[in-house]
Design a protein around this motif. Structure first.
Motif, PDB file in Angstrom:
ATOM      1  N   UNK A   1      16.254  11.181 -15.695  1.00 36.27           N
ATOM      2  CA  UNK A   1      17.210  10.745 -16.707  1.00 36.27           C
ATOM      3  C   UNK A   1      17.520   9.265 -16.569  1.00 36.27           C
ATOM      4  N   UNK A   2      17.451   8.725 -15.325  1.00 33.53           N
ATOM      5  CA  UNK A   2      17.707   7.300 -15.107  1.00 33.53           C
ATOM      6  C   UNK A   2      16.483   6.447 -15.400  1.00 33.53           C
ATOM      7  N   UNK A   3      15.355   7.089 -15.760  1.00 32.43           N
ATOM      8  CA  UNK A   3      14.167   6.330 -16.102  1.00 32.43           C
ATOM      9  C   UNK A   3      13.369   5.879 -14.901  1.00 32.43           C
ATOM     10  N   UNK A   4      13.537   6.569 -13.738  1.00 28.74           N
ATOM     11  CA  UNK A   4      12.837   6.149 -12.528  1.00 28.74           C
ATOM     12  C   UNK A   4      11.639   7.057 -12.292  1.00 28.74           C
ATOM     13  N   UNK A   5      10.565   6.483 -11.827  1.00 29.78           N
ATOM     14  CA  UNK A   5       9.378   7.262 -11.518  1.00 29.78           C
ATOM     15  C   UNK A   5       9.532   7.920 -10.152  1.00 29.78           C
ATOM     16  N   UNK A   6       8.930   9.089  -9.981  1.00 31.34           N
ATOM     17  CA  UNK A   6       9.020   9.845  -8.735  1.00 31.34           C
ATOM     18  C   UNK A   6       7.654   9.848  -8.076  1.00 31.34           C
ATOM     19  N   UNK A   7       7.561   9.463  -6.798  1.00 34.10           N
ATOM     20  CA  UNK A   7       6.265   9.510  -6.122  1.00 34.10           C
ATOM     21  C   UNK A   7       5.685  10.915  -6.147  1.00 34.10           C
TER      22      UNK A   7
ATOM     23  N   UNK B   1       3.873   1.569  -3.728  1.00 34.76           N
ATOM     24  CA  UNK B   1       2.666   1.532  -2.899  1.00 34.76           C
ATOM     25  C   UNK B   1       1.860   0.267  -3.174  1.00 34.76           C
ATOM     26  N   UNK B   2       1.690  -0.085  -4.444  1.00 36.00           N
ATOM     27  CA  UNK B   2       0.905  -1.279  -4.768  1.00 36.00           C
ATOM     28  C   UNK B   2       1.607  -2.545  -4.300  1.00 36.00           C
ATOM     29  N   UNK B   3       2.936  -2.561  -4.380  1.00 30.60           N
ATOM     30  CA  UNK B   3       3.682  -3.713  -3.871  1.00 30.60           C
ATOM     31  C   UNK B   3       3.442  -3.881  -2.381  1.00 30.60           C
ATOM     32  N   UNK B   4       3.478  -2.781  -1.631  1.00 24.96           N
ATOM     33  CA  UNK B   4       3.273  -2.860  -0.184  1.00 24.96           C
ATOM     34  C   UNK B   4       1.862  -3.336   0.143  1.00 24.96           C
ATOM     35  N   UNK B   5       0.891  -2.922  -0.637  1.00 19.97           N
ATOM     36  CA  UNK B   5      -0.473  -3.391  -0.417  1.00 19.97           C
ATOM     37  C   UNK B   5      -0.588  -4.901  -0.658  1.00 19.97           C
TER      38      UNK B   5
ATOM     39  N   UNK C   1       8.917   1.713   7.743  1.00 22.71           N
ATOM     40  CA  UNK C   1       9.233   3.046   7.241  1.00 22.71           C
ATOM     41  C   UNK C   1       8.580   3.291   5.890  1.00 22.71           C
ATOM     42  N   UNK C   2       8.621   2.284   5.021  1.00 17.30           N
ATOM     43  CA  UNK C   2       8.020   2.451   3.686  1.00 17.30           C
ATOM     44  C   UNK C   2       6.500   2.533   3.777  1.00 17.30           C
ATOM     45  N   UNK C   3       5.888   1.756   4.666  1.00 22.38           N
ATOM     46  CA  UNK C   3       4.438   1.852   4.845  1.00 22.38           C
ATOM     47  C   UNK C   3       4.049   3.241   5.365  1.00 22.38           C
TER      48      UNK C   3
ATOM     49  N   UNK D   1       5.707   5.987   4.911  1.00 23.61           N
ATOM     50  CA  UNK D   1       5.959   6.945   3.829  1.00 23.61           C
ATOM     51  C   UNK D   1       4.739   7.055   2.914  1.00 23.61           C
ATOM     52  N   UNK D   2       4.089   5.930   2.673  1.00 19.17           N
ATOM     53  CA  UNK D   2       2.913   5.916   1.792  1.00 19.17           C
ATOM     54  C   UNK D   2       1.602   6.055   2.569  1.00 19.17           C
ATOM     55  N   UNK D   3       1.686   6.376   3.853  1.00 23.48           N
ATOM     56  CA  UNK D   3       0.513   6.554   4.707  1.00 23.48           C
ATOM     57  C   UNK D   3      -0.361   5.301   4.706  1.00 23.48           C
ATOM     58  N   UNK D   4       0.293   4.163   4.760  1.00 25.59           N
ATOM     59  CA  UNK D   4      -0.389   2.886   4.855  1.00 25.59           C
ATOM     60  C   UNK D   4      -0.169   2.305   6.244  1.00 25.59           C
ATOM     61  N   UNK D   5      -1.143   1.577   6.793  1.00 28.66           N
ATOM     62  CA  UNK D   5      -0.908   0.925   8.094  1.00 28.66           C
ATOM     63  C   UNK D   5       0.137  -0.174   7.949  1.00 28.66           C
ATOM     64  N   UNK D   6       1.060  -0.235   8.914  1.00 28.19           N
ATOM     65  CA  UNK D   6       2.125  -1.249   8.879  1.00 28.19           C
ATOM     66  C   UNK D   6       1.509  -2.623   9.098  1.00 28.19           C
ATOM     67  N   UNK D   7       1.713  -3.511   8.118  1.00 29.42           N
ATOM     68  CA  UNK D   7       1.046  -4.807   8.113  1.00 29.42           C
ATOM     69  C   UNK D   7       1.478  -5.696   9.271  1.00 29.42           C
ATOM     70  N   UNK D   8       2.683  -5.473   9.821  1.00 29.73           N
ATOM     71  CA  UNK D   8       3.173  -6.332  10.890  1.00 29.73           C
ATOM     72  C   UNK D   8       2.897  -5.814  12.282  1.00 29.73           C
ATOM     73  N   UNK D   9       2.144  -4.728  12.403  1.00 32.02           N
ATOM     74  CA  UNK D   9       1.902  -4.127  13.705  1.00 32.02           C
ATOM     75  C   UNK D   9       1.110  -5.076  14.608  1.00 32.02           C
ATOM     76  N   UNK D  10       1.661  -5.347  15.800  1.00 35.12           N
ATOM     77  CA  UNK D  10       0.989  -6.186  16.777  1.00 35.12           C
ATOM     78  C   UNK D  10       1.019  -7.671  16.485  1.00 35.12           C
TER      79      UNK D  10
END
Length: 461
Positions: free
Chosen positions: A21-27, A154-158, A185-187, A189-198
């Protein structure tokens, strides 16, 4: 009575209905286990037509809405030119190892988030990720990634991962405690590797507290001295925000800046109504935060490179000494502490100056003792005892150190007993009092034995 599973399904379906109803997309929760998904249509086509992003001055790049800005090298931020900051950062970048683990190296990528909540947590999203860096000609560029719909996270995180991948080090302000964990946490959630690791991460907030926050000294442990009893006391970070440091250190004042507590509400207003105009001030706030973060980093590394002679006051010299000591550069730390004490002697007024001097003398005594300059260390402890309103914990530490020095180095048992008794008079805790009494008893026994030995020698003569 419904089962627990039925009640959970009811809660989820209610939340999903309110979100639609708020116009938000759901993963999509039905994604394959490896996190892959079918190729999405162009994000511009999936963005509701009612959303007009033109007020933000950005463009769509690889399915992400991106806003690019550039400050020329001759532009000023406070007292300094952007190009001068870039040159200073490039010249002194090797000093970043004083403030971060690993081996930070250029290029530095500065990053800052604007989020849907100020307290973090699993439900908090980063709706704006701002990145900044200095270009080869000395200009400063920012690139901001805006989340226009939750389904596009997800695309933003990529896209953000691509920016982070070219960094030699990440630089943030409170990023180790807030920004980086939230992004990780967001990476996940989307099963993406955390870009800042190491990757080396310089969090400027922590050195900024020591160098520039005007407050009573916090507990500052010194490596390798078991008797150390530190000053305690906590207070708020109100004097150490980016905006406060921007005024105090850089000499710049913002006009019409949006308060931080308003930022989540402005984003929700945009999501509900599609009006991007409330986000203009949010993006400008984020850009200025990135520029200020870069300027403070340049100032911090320049100070570490130039040494204590570049410190503006005793607090900066003391903070610099702590940074040197943590990295094992005791010789440089001693020089910085001597500079801190000399600066406080030239400007003795004010409780803050007295606290800085006490802590500088205390740390100097510890480092001199470690370097086996025992007489010089004892001189620092005596100067501490001469100061008015010295905290009882520091007085106890000084009297204890002087008692040990006179007993084992000077072989002056009467002086050692005097300092041991002073330690007992400071009303320490039970363990300290018992240790001090034991030292007094041992000294009295040594003194009595020496007197008996002298009497024996006199009788034999």
């Amino acid at each position: 009575m419904s089962s627990l599973a039925d009640r959970i399904r009811g809660v989820i379906s209610t939340g999903n209905r309110a979100t639609r109803e708020a116009g938000l997309a759901i993963p999509d929760s039905r994604l394959p286990i490896d996190g892959s998904r079918p190729a999405a249509p162009d994000a511009r086509l999936s963005t509701p037509a009612s959303i007009d992003l033109s007020p933000l001055g950005g463009s769509w790049q690889s399915e992400s809405f991106v806003v690019d800005r550039r400050w020329n090298p001759d532009a000023r931020h406070g007292r300094d030119e952007i190009g001068a900051m870039a040159a200073s950062l490039d010249r002194c970048s090797h000093e970043a190892m004083l403030f971060a683990a690993g081996a930070p190296q250029v290029p530095f990528v500065f990053f800052d988030l604007e989020t849907t909540g100020l307290n973090g947590g699993a439900g908090t999203l980063a709706f704006l990720v701002g990145c900044g860096w200095f270009e080869s000609d000395g200009a400063f560029r920012t690139r901001q990634f805006l989340l226009t719909r939750y389904a596009d996270e997800r695309r933003l995180l990529e896209s953000v991962a691509e920016e982070f991948a070219r960094a030699g080090a990440l630089v943030s302000f409170n990023g180790k405690s807030f920004d980086a964990p939230l992004l990780e946490t967001r990476y996940l959630f989307h099963r993406l590797p955390w870009a800042g690791s190491g990757m080396p991460h310089v969090d400027v907030l922590h050195p900024a507290r020591q160098f520039w926050r005007r407050r009573p000294l916090e507990r500052q442990p010194v490596r390798g001295y078991s008797m150390a009893t530190e000053l305690s006391g906590r207070d708020s970070d109100s004097g150490c925000s980016l905006v406060a440091l921007e005024r105090q250190i850089l000499g710049s004042r913002r006009s019409g800046d949006v308060p931080g507590f308003e930022i989540p509400g402005r984003y929700f207003q945009f999501v509900r109504g599609g009006d991007a105009r409330p986000l203009e001030a949010v993006l400008e706030h984020n850009r200025l935060d990135l520029l200020t973060l870069a300027a403070l980093t340049a100032r911090l590394l320049q100070l570490a490179h130039a040494g204590p002679g570049a410190a503006r006051d005793g607090r900066e010299a003391l903070a610099l000494a702590r940074a040197y000591a943590r990295s094992g550069r005791d010789h440089h730390a001693i020089a910085a502490l001597e500079q801190a004490v000399a600066t406080c002697d030239r400007s003795p007024s004010g409780a803050s100056s007295a606290q800085v001097k006490i802590e500088s003398l205390r740390m100097l005594a510890i480092l001199l003792r470690r370097a086996r300059h025992y007489a010089d260390a004892a001189g620092c402890w005596r100067r501490i005892l001469e100061m008015r309103r010295c905290p009882p914990a520091i007085v106890r530490e000084a009297t204890g150190a002087l008692a040990i020095h006179h007993e084992h180095r000077e072989r002056d048992l009467m002086a050692a007993k005097t300092f041991a008794l002073l330690s007992v008079e400071q009303r320490p805790d039970v363990a300290w009092r018992e240790a001090a009494r034991h030292r007094v008893a041992r000294l009295e026994k040594k003194i009595a034995n020496n007197e008996l030995r002298l009497e024996s020698l006199k009788f034999e003569a």
